[in-house]
Enzyme design. Sequence first.
Site, PDB file in Angstrom:
ATOM      1  N   GLY A  63       0.849  -1.167  -0.274  1.00 33.36           N
ATOM      2  CA  GLY A  63      -0.102   0.392  -0.245  1.00 33.36           C
ATOM      3  C   GLY A  63       0.618   0.954   0.763  1.00 33.36           C
ATOM      4  CD1 TRP A  65       4.789   3.316  -4.566  1.00 36.26           C
ATOM      5  CD2 TRP A  65       3.491   3.211  -6.537  1.00 36.26           C
ATOM      6  NE1 TRP A  65       5.899   3.475  -5.903  1.00 36.26           N
ATOM      7  CE2 TRP A  65       5.109   3.304  -6.766  1.00 36.26           C
ATOM      8  CE3 TRP A  65       3.191   3.209  -7.677  1.00 36.26           C
ATOM      9  CZ2 TRP A  65       5.929   3.163  -7.843  1.00 36.26           C
ATOM     10  CZ3 TRP A  65       3.818   2.934  -9.082  1.00 36.26           C
ATOM     11  CH2 TRP A  65       5.418   2.650  -9.319  1.00 36.26           C
ATOM     12  CG  ASP A  83      -0.719  -6.404  -4.486  1.00 32.87           C
ATOM     13  OD1 ASP A  83       0.307  -5.725  -5.425  1.00 32.87           O
ATOM     14  OD2 ASP A  83       0.057  -7.962  -4.652  1.00 32.87           O
ATOM     15  CG  ASP A 124       6.062  -1.105  -6.966  1.00 29.35           C
ATOM     16  OD1 ASP A 124       7.011  -0.732  -8.260  1.00 29.35           O
ATOM     17  OD2 ASP A 124       6.382  -0.800  -5.931  1.00 29.35           O
ATOM     18  CE  LYS A 164       8.501  -3.153  -9.043  1.00 24.69           C
ATOM     19  NZ  LYS A 164       8.426  -3.486  -7.916  1.00 24.69           N
TER      20      LYS A 164
END
EC number: 2.1.1.166
Length: 208
Positions: A63, A65, A83, A124, A164
């Site tokens: 968490g 970000w 996620d 990410d 990313k």
Amino acid sequence: MTGKKRSASSSRWLQEHFSDKYVQQAQKKGLRSRAWFKLDEIQQSDKLFKPGMTVVDLGAAPGGWSQYVVTQIGGRGRIIACDLLPMDPIVGVDFLQGDFRDELVMKALLERVGDSKVQVVMSDMAPNMSGTPAVDIPRAMYLVELALEMCRDVLAPGGSFVVKVFQGEGFDEYLREIRSLFTKVKVRKPDSSRARSREVYIVATGRK
């Protein structure tokens, strides 16, 4: 022999992790992860987030970000996060637990977005690393391709994408693909990203 090497490698990683100044700062500030600092550096450079925005956060757990973006978009903003791993609740974040590679999870995520105009998609995501680049890089590239597909589906014109990416086979082609969809594209290596890591962050603004 292999077990000893793995144990030594794990010990080095733990030592590096806990001596990392960003890990220490995250613990002092009560942040969920050191990734908070990476996004803060990107925001200082690229000004992606503004009050009232709708943001999609892929690979959100634990968490870091989402925790950062909440401070930037305020109470009128909205974050839809996803996620594979569980994530403790954050006020202002609509979290969906599931595998983003699963078509049903992707559909559920799109339903949560609904008719909202998404201004930023951020990813990410990273696969579980085996330590073998020939295996890890294709897995990582598959995830970032899915993130870009999400941009095509939900990102409003003029919107932004931060992702990313691990440098290796397929990176240049992926960068060209992003440049065809956005007016401005930068490759960032935040100071808070470990120097030995192959990770970089592509920051794309101005969705065409």
